[in-house]
Write a protein that holds these residues in place. Structure first.
Motif, short mmCIF file in Angstrom:
data_model
loop_
_atom_site.label_atom_id
_atom_site.label_comp_id
_atom_site.label_asym_id
_atom_site.label_seq_id
_atom_site.Cartn_x
_atom_site.Cartn_y
_atom_site.Cartn_z
N MET A 72 0.82 -1.20 0.00
CA MET A 72 0.00 0.00 0.00
C MET A 72 0.86 1.26 0.00
O MET A 72 0.51 2.27 -0.63
N GLN A 73 1.99 1.21 0.68
CA GLN A 73 2.91 2.35 0.65
C GLN A 73 3.47 2.56 -0.75
O GLN A 73 3.62 3.70 -1.21
N ARG A 74 3.77 1.46 -1.43
CA ARG A 74 4.27 1.57 -2.80
C ARG A 74 3.21 2.16 -3.73
O ARG A 74 3.51 2.97 -4.60
N MET A 75 1.95 1.76 -3.53
CA MET A 75 0.88 2.34 -4.33
C MET A 75 0.76 3.84 -4.07
O MET A 75 0.53 4.64 -4.99
N ALA A 76 0.91 4.23 -2.80
CA ALA A 76 0.82 5.65 -2.45
C ALA A 76 1.94 6.45 -3.10
O ALA A 76 1.74 7.59 -3.54
N ALA A 77 3.14 5.85 -3.17
CA ALA A 77 4.30 6.56 -3.72
C ALA A 77 4.27 6.62 -5.24
O ALA A 77 4.69 7.62 -5.83
N ARG A 78 3.75 5.58 -5.88
CA ARG A 78 3.83 5.47 -7.34
C ARG A 78 2.50 5.71 -8.05
O ARG A 78 2.48 6.01 -9.24
N GLY A 79 1.40 5.55 -7.33
CA GLY A 79 0.10 5.68 -7.96
C GLY A 79 -0.36 7.12 -8.05
O GLY A 79 0.38 8.06 -7.75
N ALA A 80 -1.58 7.28 -8.47
CA ALA A 80 -2.15 8.62 -8.62
C ALA A 80 -2.36 9.26 -7.25
O ALA A 80 -2.53 8.58 -6.23
N ASN A 81 -2.36 10.59 -7.22
CA ASN A 81 -2.61 11.31 -5.99
C ASN A 81 -4.01 10.98 -5.47
O ASN A 81 -4.97 10.91 -6.23
N GLY A 82 -4.10 10.77 -4.17
CA GLY A 82 -5.40 10.49 -3.56
C GLY A 82 -6.00 9.15 -3.91
O GLY A 82 -7.21 8.96 -3.80
N LEU A 83 -5.15 8.20 -4.30
CA LEU A 83 -5.64 6.90 -4.77
C LEU A 83 -6.48 6.18 -3.72
O LEU A 83 -7.56 5.65 -4.02
N PHE A 84 -5.98 6.15 -2.49
CA PHE A 84 -6.68 5.43 -1.43
C PHE A 84 -8.07 6.01 -1.23
O PHE A 84 -9.06 5.29 -1.14
N HIS A 85 -8.16 7.33 -1.17
CA HIS A 85 -9.45 7.98 -0.95
C HIS A 85 -10.39 7.73 -2.13
O HIS A 85 -11.59 7.51 -1.95
N THR A 86 -9.85 7.75 -3.34
CA THR A 86 -10.67 7.48 -4.54
C THR A 86 -11.25 6.08 -4.49
O THR A 86 -12.45 5.87 -4.74
N ASP A 87 -10.42 5.10 -4.14
CA ASP A 87 -10.88 3.71 -4.07
C ASP A 87 -11.94 3.53 -2.99
O ASP A 87 -13.00 2.93 -3.22
N PHE A 88 -11.66 4.03 -1.79
CA PHE A 88 -12.61 3.88 -0.70
C PHE A 88 -13.93 4.60 -0.98
O PHE A 88 -15.01 4.11 -0.65
N SER A 89 -13.84 5.76 -1.61
CA SER A 89 -15.05 6.51 -1.94
C SER A 89 -15.91 5.74 -2.94
O SER A 89 -17.14 5.74 -2.86
#
Length: 272
Positions: free
Chosen positions: A176-193
């Motif tokens: 999940m940290q790697r996704m946060a570093a390499r993925g789109a901004n706000g990815l976690f919030h977008t997915d959960f939303s």
């Protein structure tokens, strides 16, 4: 394997085998803030047992380009586009957590494309607490720590699992940290939303006609088995299998998850 989907490059892991759409196809859909690697054990095992495996990274996740999609409906349409790009007419869809909603919605909108449906760690509605949603938006490290802890029933896998002694929680946290570093901004919030907003679960479940399997973690704190009753009751012909794991069942109970998927893939008539 790389595909072009809606003008963006999409990465699909094929389990170490060249993808052959002429074989029975299994598509493995990951959950929020994850990528194809959560299916590493199951995808390789399926590919080496005669199945064509597609484990895609969703847009904005892992190695796939494009912005993350903000709704389950858009992600389901994207999965159908992946099938088109790969030359697949019918497939068994397996989805975990957010991926289970994506698989369910895809089966609803394109029932003729589905040979089977496996929903792992599924629930509906898939409500996300305001605290976790806010943390995903403003305190991503804290959100990652919460989800890593709540998704697992134990810190270490049992001695019979792959990589005994490895910390499954820390492995999930690092992904999940790697996704946060390499993925789109706000990815976690977008997915959960997207999970939080999905409102078509009951209608989608009522429409499912293909053989269906629910795999539930007996110790799942994120999507407890009791919270899936609207789905398990809505798909009357579905089979429910419990595994001794938390929400991250693919790593905590890899053999049990694989066995359930293999039974569905090999004998779909038993699940209808």
């Amino acid at each position: 394997m790389l595909l072009d989907v809606n003008g963006h490059q999409v990465y699909c892991y094929t389990g170490g085998k060249a993808f052959d759409p002429g074989l029975p196809v299994v598509v493995l859909i990951h959950g929020a803030q994850n990528d194809h690697s959560v299916w590493a054990l199951q995808s390789r095992a399926l590919a080496h047992r005669g199945y064509a495996v597609l484990a895609p990274d969703l847009p904005g996740h892992g190695r796939s380009g494009g912005p993350p999609l903000s709704t389950v409906e858009a992600m389901a349409a994207w999965v159908i586009a992946v099938l088109d790009a790969a030359g697949v007419s019918r497939a068994l869809l397996a989805g975990h957590s957010m991926g289970s909603l994506i698989a369910l919605e895809a089966a609803h909108v394109a029932p003729q494309r589905m040979s089977g449906l496996a929903l792992l760690g599924a629930t509906y509605p898939m409500r996300v607490s305001d605290t976790l949603l806010d943390a995903a938006r403003t305190k991503q490290d804290a959100a990652i720590d919460m989800v890593a802890a709540w998704s697992h029933a134990s810190w270490l896998p049992g001695p019979s699992t792959a990589g005994p002694g490895a910390s499954v929680i820390n492995t999930a946290r690092r992904l999940m940290q790697r996704m946060a570093a390499r993925g789109a901004n706000g990815l976690f919030h977008t997915d959960f939303s997207a999970c939080n907003a999905y409102a078509n679960g009951e209608a989608a479940a009522a429409s499912v006609a293909c053989p269906t399997l629910f795999v539930q973690g007996k110790k799942d704190m994120m999507t407890p088995p009791r919270s899936a009753q609207l789905l398990t009751g809505g798909i009357k012909h579905a089979t429910v299998v419990g595994v001794d794991a938390g929400h991250a069942m693919m790593s905590e109970a890899p053999d049990a998850v694989l066995d359930a998927l293999l039974r569905l893939a090999a004998e779909p008539a038993r699940f209808s």
